[in-house]
Scaffold this active site. Structure first.
Site, PDB file in Angstrom:
ATOM      1  N   GLY A 177       0.992  -1.198  -0.058  1.00 31.03           N
ATOM      2  CA  GLY A 177      -0.123   0.104   0.014  1.00 31.03           C
ATOM      3  C   GLY A 177       0.851   1.296  -0.122  1.00 31.03           C
ATOM      4  N   HIS A 194       2.235   4.544  -4.996  1.00 29.97           N
ATOM      5  CA  HIS A 194       2.682   5.809  -5.977  1.00 29.97           C
ATOM      6  C   HIS A 194       2.988   5.392  -7.356  1.00 29.97           C
ATOM      7  CE1 HIS A 194       6.608   3.508  -5.524  1.00 29.97           C
ATOM      8  NE2 HIS A 194       6.545   3.825  -4.236  1.00 29.97           N
ATOM      9  N   HIS A 202       4.391   1.928  -8.194  1.00 32.34           N
ATOM     10  CA  HIS A 202       3.491   0.848  -8.348  1.00 32.34           C
ATOM     11  C   HIS A 202       2.407   0.535  -9.305  1.00 32.34           C
ATOM     12  CE1 HIS A 202       4.121   1.357  -3.758  1.00 32.34           C
ATOM     13  NE2 HIS A 202       4.371   0.186  -3.830  1.00 32.34           N
ATOM     14  N   GLY A 208       9.303  -4.712  -8.671  1.00 33.89           N
ATOM     15  CA  GLY A 208      10.114  -3.568  -9.412  1.00 33.89           C
ATOM     16  C   GLY A 208      11.586  -3.980  -8.947  1.00 33.89           C
ATOM     17  N   LYS A 209      12.491  -3.569 -10.102  1.00 31.76           N
ATOM     18  CA  LYS A 209      13.759  -3.221  -9.731  1.00 31.76           C
ATOM     19  C   LYS A 209      14.243  -2.753  -8.637  1.00 31.76           C
ATOM     20  CE  LYS A 209      15.102  -4.650 -14.460  1.00 31.76           C
ATOM     21  NZ  LYS A 209      16.022  -4.226 -15.558  1.00 31.76           N
ATOM     22  N   LYS A 210      13.651  -1.591  -8.175  1.00 27.31           N
ATOM     23  CA  LYS A 210      13.996  -0.688  -7.232  1.00 27.31           C
ATOM     24  C   LYS A 210      14.614  -1.705  -6.045  1.00 27.31           C
ATOM     25  CE  LYS A 210      13.400   2.749  -4.061  1.00 27.31           C
ATOM     26  NZ  LYS A 210      13.179   1.997  -2.911  1.00 27.31           N
ATOM     27  N   ASP A 211      13.541  -2.754  -5.856  1.00 22.65           N
ATOM     28  CA  ASP A 211      14.025  -3.568  -4.719  1.00 22.65           C
ATOM     29  C   ASP A 211      14.739  -4.901  -5.359  1.00 22.65           C
ATOM     30  OD1 ASP A 211      12.886  -2.255  -2.297  1.00 22.65           O
ATOM     31  OD2 ASP A 211      11.001  -2.541  -3.449  1.00 22.65           O
ATOM     32  N   ALA A 217      10.687   3.388 -11.166  1.00 22.93           N
ATOM     33  CA  ALA A 217      10.103   4.761 -11.780  1.00 22.93           C
ATOM     34  C   ALA A 217      10.746   5.858 -10.666  1.00 22.93           C
ATOM     35  CB  ALA A 217       8.612   4.754 -11.449  1.00 22.93           C
ATOM     36  N   LEU A 239      11.215   6.514  -6.836  1.00 24.15           N
ATOM     37  CA  LEU A 239      10.009   6.541  -6.114  1.00 24.15           C
ATOM     38  C   LEU A 239       9.955   5.416  -5.052  1.00 24.15           C
ATOM     39  CD1 LEU A 239       7.381   7.512  -8.955  1.00 24.15           C
ATOM     40  CD2 LEU A 239       8.928   9.055  -7.599  1.00 24.15           C
TER      41      LEU A 239
HETATM   42  O1  PAF Z   1       7.950  -4.623  -2.092  1.00 23.68           O
HETATM   43  C1  PAF Z   1       7.083  -4.921  -1.202  1.00 23.68           C
HETATM   44  O2  PAF Z   1       6.113  -3.866  -1.185  1.00 23.68           O
HETATM   45  C2  PAF Z   1       6.976  -5.929  -0.002  1.00 23.68           C
HETATM   46  O3  PAF Z   1       8.300  -6.343   0.348  1.00 23.68           O
HETATM   47  C3  PAF Z   1       6.175  -7.047  -0.728  1.00 23.68           C
HETATM   48  C4  PAF Z   1       6.798  -7.626  -1.915  1.00 23.68           C
HETATM   49  C5  PAF Z   1       4.825  -6.662  -0.998  1.00 23.68           C
HETATM   50  C6  PAF Z   1       5.983  -8.347   0.246  1.00 23.68           C
HETATM   51  O4  PAF Z   1       5.448  -7.705   1.591  1.00 23.68           O
END
Ligand code: PAF
Length: 284
Positions: free
Chosen positions: A27, A30, A33, A144-147, A173, A181
């Protein structure tokens, strides 16, 4: 957009709809997502997203309680981006009892970088992602590649456990000034927000140096950390790693075509810890 609050409601809503493309979130959405939701729409499938703030991936010292919950606004954004079905279970639905069965990802991938500074983080991520995938049963899930490390850890979990889902990577993004972001950008004061693009800028500097053939990679990493420190950041790491497995590459050579690299960084500005990464294109 329909909203399912329970696993039973979710399964009912999905019955007969065909397998979905899935964008899991916590949640506080932005544009980053929404980019992932739009990517999910490119598959010829229903699009499912989830909102669940996963306690298991927060250390006791972290911001689980204060993590922004912006459900109504998130629903408007998801609806506008073309999400068909939102799975938003309360904690009592996803964790009706203590989640004592958990996923322990391999230390070589999960206890480095983010995992070194956030012990147990990827156990929590893998456990909830596996559970969400089991609930939704998607054919594709978008991360996302951000993580960057999260993407790799999840992809490897899916591969080793033979989960029937394709993991798709979405590009990071960025704001016009280069800041990736992130939900946590909302914690920044106006002054900090002006400073925040410096993290991406330092990573880009390192990436450009590697790309142009500079050796001395540990020195490049250390110089970027020092530069951030001098600007008032508290860096955890700046690291040049292999894209494939985040291992330490053989030093000092230009990135070979078969070993693309990525520069990852994490640093705290004020009370806000930000992460980012820049992929280094393989040498021609
Ligand atoms: O990247 C996230 O927002 C979280 O780590 C995820 C993948 C939704 C798991 O809680």
């Amino acid at each position: 957009m329909r909203i399912a609050r329970s696993i039973a409601e979710l399964r009912l809503a999905l019955a007969g709809a065909g397998r979905a493309s899935f964008v899991p979130t916590m949640g506080n959405l932005h544009e980053g997502h929404l980019t992932l939701v739009r990517l999910a729409r490119e598959f010829d499938t229903p699009v499912v997203s989830s909102i669940f703030v996963n306690r298991l991936q927060f250390a006791p010292s972290e911001d689980f309680d204060t993590y922004p919950r912006t459900f109504e606004h998130d629903c408007e954004l998801l609806d506008g981006a073309g999400c068909d079905l939102l799975f938003a279970p309360p904690e009592s639905e996803l964790y009706p009892q203590p989640q004592t069965y958990t996923v322990l990802p391999p230390a070589a991938l999960a206890n480095i970088l983010e995992g070194q500074f956030r012990p147990g983080f990827f156990n929590g991520v893998c456990t909830v992602v596996l559970k969400l995938l089991n609930c939704v049963g998607p054919c594709a899930a978008i991360f996302g590649k951000k993580d960057y490390q999260q993407l790799l850890v999840v992809r490897e979990m899916v591969r080793q456990l033979a989960l029937p889902v394709e993991i798709i990577a979405g590009e990071t993004a960025r704001a016009a000034d280069g800041l990736a972001l992130s939900s946590r950008n909302g914690y920044l004061s106006a002054t900090q927000r002006n400073e925040a693009p410096a993290l991406a800028a330092e990573l880009r500097r390192v990436a450009a140096a590697v790309q142009s053939g500079a050796g001395g990679w540990p020195e490049l990493e250390a110089a970027a950390m020092r530069a951030l420190e001098q600007r008032g950041w508290r860096p955890d790491y700046v690291a040049i790693r292999r894209q494939a497995d985040l291992g330490v590459p053989a030093p000092g050579s230009r990135p070979a075509g078969d070993e693309p690299l990525v520069v990852l960084g994490a640093a705290t500005l004020g009370a806000t810890r930000l992460i980012d990464n820049i992929e280094i294109a393989p040498a021609a």
